[in-house]
Design a protein around this motif. Structure first.
Motif, mmCIF file in Angstrom:
data_model
loop_
_atom_site.group_PDB
_atom_site.id
_atom_site.type_symbol
_atom_site.label_atom_id
_atom_site.label_comp_id
_atom_site.label_asym_id
_atom_site.label_seq_id
_atom_site.Cartn_x
_atom_site.Cartn_y
_atom_site.Cartn_z
ATOM 1 N N ALA A 100 0.813 -1.223 0.000
ATOM 2 C CA ALA A 100 0.000 0.000 0.000
ATOM 3 C C ALA A 100 0.844 1.270 0.000
ATOM 4 O O ALA A 100 0.382 2.335 -0.430
ATOM 5 C CB ALA A 100 -0.929 -0.004 1.208
ATOM 6 N N PRO A 103 1.366 3.169 -3.715
ATOM 7 C CA PRO A 103 0.152 3.806 -4.247
ATOM 8 C C PRO A 103 -0.316 4.997 -3.422
ATOM 9 O O PRO A 103 -0.780 5.999 -3.971
ATOM 10 C CB PRO A 103 -0.871 2.665 -4.204
ATOM 11 N N LYS A 104 -0.185 4.903 -2.099
ATOM 12 C CA LYS A 104 -0.576 6.045 -1.255
ATOM 13 C C LYS A 104 0.390 7.213 -1.444
ATOM 14 O O LYS A 104 -0.034 8.363 -1.563
ATOM 15 C CB LYS A 104 -0.630 5.627 0.220
ATOM 16 N N VAL A 109 -4.479 6.155 -5.493
ATOM 17 C CA VAL A 109 -5.773 5.640 -5.038
ATOM 18 C C VAL A 109 -6.504 6.735 -4.270
ATOM 19 O O VAL A 109 -5.889 7.611 -3.669
ATOM 20 C CB VAL A 109 -5.596 4.388 -4.151
ATOM 21 N N LYS A 112 -10.067 3.562 0.455
ATOM 22 C CA LYS A 112 -9.576 2.300 1.039
ATOM 23 C C LYS A 112 -9.947 1.128 0.137
ATOM 24 O O LYS A 112 -9.162 0.179 -0.016
ATOM 25 C CB LYS A 112 -10.191 2.124 2.428
ATOM 26 N N GLU A 114 -10.228 1.133 -3.151
ATOM 27 C CA GLU A 114 -9.283 1.114 -4.271
ATOM 28 C C GLU A 114 -7.936 0.565 -3.830
ATOM 29 O O GLU A 114 -7.303 -0.213 -4.555
ATOM 30 C CB GLU A 114 -9.093 2.530 -4.837
ATOM 31 N N LEU A 115 -7.499 0.968 -2.636
ATOM 32 C CA LEU A 115 -6.212 0.514 -2.126
ATOM 33 C C LEU A 115 -6.232 -1.004 -1.902
ATOM 34 O O LEU A 115 -5.278 -1.707 -2.267
ATOM 35 C CB LEU A 115 -5.874 1.236 -0.826
ATOM 36 N N ASP A 116 -7.335 -1.505 -1.338
ATOM 37 C CA ASP A 116 -7.471 -2.948 -1.140
ATOM 38 C C ASP A 116 -7.357 -3.684 -2.474
ATOM 39 O O ASP A 116 -6.722 -4.748 -2.567
ATOM 40 C CB ASP A 116 -8.821 -3.281 -0.498
ATOM 41 N N SER A 158 2.927 -2.460 -7.770
ATOM 42 C CA SER A 158 1.774 -1.757 -7.209
ATOM 43 C C SER A 158 1.615 -0.340 -7.723
ATOM 44 O O SER A 158 0.516 0.222 -7.682
ATOM 45 C CB SER A 158 1.866 -1.733 -5.676
#
Length: 246
Positions: A100, A103-104, A109, A112, A114-116, A158
């Motif tokens: 994660a 991407p953060k 994203v 949450k 989208e992140l998952d 990722s």
């Protein structure tokens, strides 16, 4: 990626000499040669990792999709040209947070959910999802060496890079873990351009489309892998492949 007339100096001592070499789209390029021949130094030029080395100077033209990489911010370049190192280096965080983080950081994203989805997709692409899906929030350092290396590949994937660089990604792994990584490389090249440094000539034969042979900082020969191993053109390449030195 295209490179032309690349020279690299460490505190004035030349390590790479006038190298021109391309990475073809959705192909695997293997870099082989004796220890200290410059293959890892060249690989690190491609995402400007050498910028972090005190006293290192890189000369020449290096471009990604026609854009000189010196015109890109290092963070942008490394988002587009990911890297997997010789020794697995998971962050001291959970499995989930390892994936994660990128991407953060890059704002890829918005929720949450989208992140998952990105975390799951990345782990699936790295062939790791089924092994870790029930323990995403345990420390990544508890994984086996082969799992940690696949996690690092998932972490690189990722942020949706165009190119993935691998510096001897299997050298610290056992034969079974190595075969899993090699199968993964073959799958990844359907969507990514891959450059891999390897000391294993058999690995280069198994996974690469083209192979480049380096010797004392010079690019001696680059050809389709089958041609390189069956009919090497240069006597230095012939000597290395026959085990005369290296």
């Amino acid at each position: 990626m295209k490179t032309r007339n690349v020279n690299v100096f460490y505190s004035g001592v030349q390590a790479i000499m006038d190298v021109s070499l391309d990475l073809g789209a959705k192909q695997v390029l293997a870099l082989i040669g004796p220890s200290g021949c410059g293959k890892s130094t060249f690989l690190r030029c491609l995402n400007r990792m050498n910028d972090t080395v005190l006293g290192c100077e890189v000369q020449g033209s290096l471009s990604l999709d026609g854009v000189d990489i010196s015109a890109l911010e290092p963070e942008e370049l490394r988002a587009r040209v990911g890297m997997v190192f010789q020794k697995p280096n998971p962050f001291p965080k959970s499995i989930y947070d390892n994936i994660a983080y990128g991407p953060k950081l890059h704002g890829l994203v918005e929720s949450k959910t989208e992140l998952d989805e990105v975390v799951e997709a990345s782990l699936r692409k790295a062939g790791l999802w089924e092994e870790v899906c029930t323990r995403l929030h345990v420390p990544a350092t508890g994984l086996s060496g082969g799992q940690q290396q696949r996690l690092c590949i998932a972490r690189a994937i990722s942020i949706s890079p165009e190119v993935i660089l691998m510096d001897e990604p299997c050298s610290a792994l056992d034969p079974i873990a190595t075969s899993v990584i090699e199968a993964l490389i073959m799958e990844l090249k359907e969507n990514y351009t891959i450059g891999i440094v390897t000391h294993s000539m058999s690995q280069a034969k198994r996974v690469s489309d083209r192979t480049a042979y380096f010797h004392l900082g010079k690019l001696i020969e680059v050809n389709p892998t089958e041609e390189m191993f069956e009919q090497p053109q240069h006597h230095l390449t012939q000597g290395y492949l026959k085990g005369r030195f290296g």
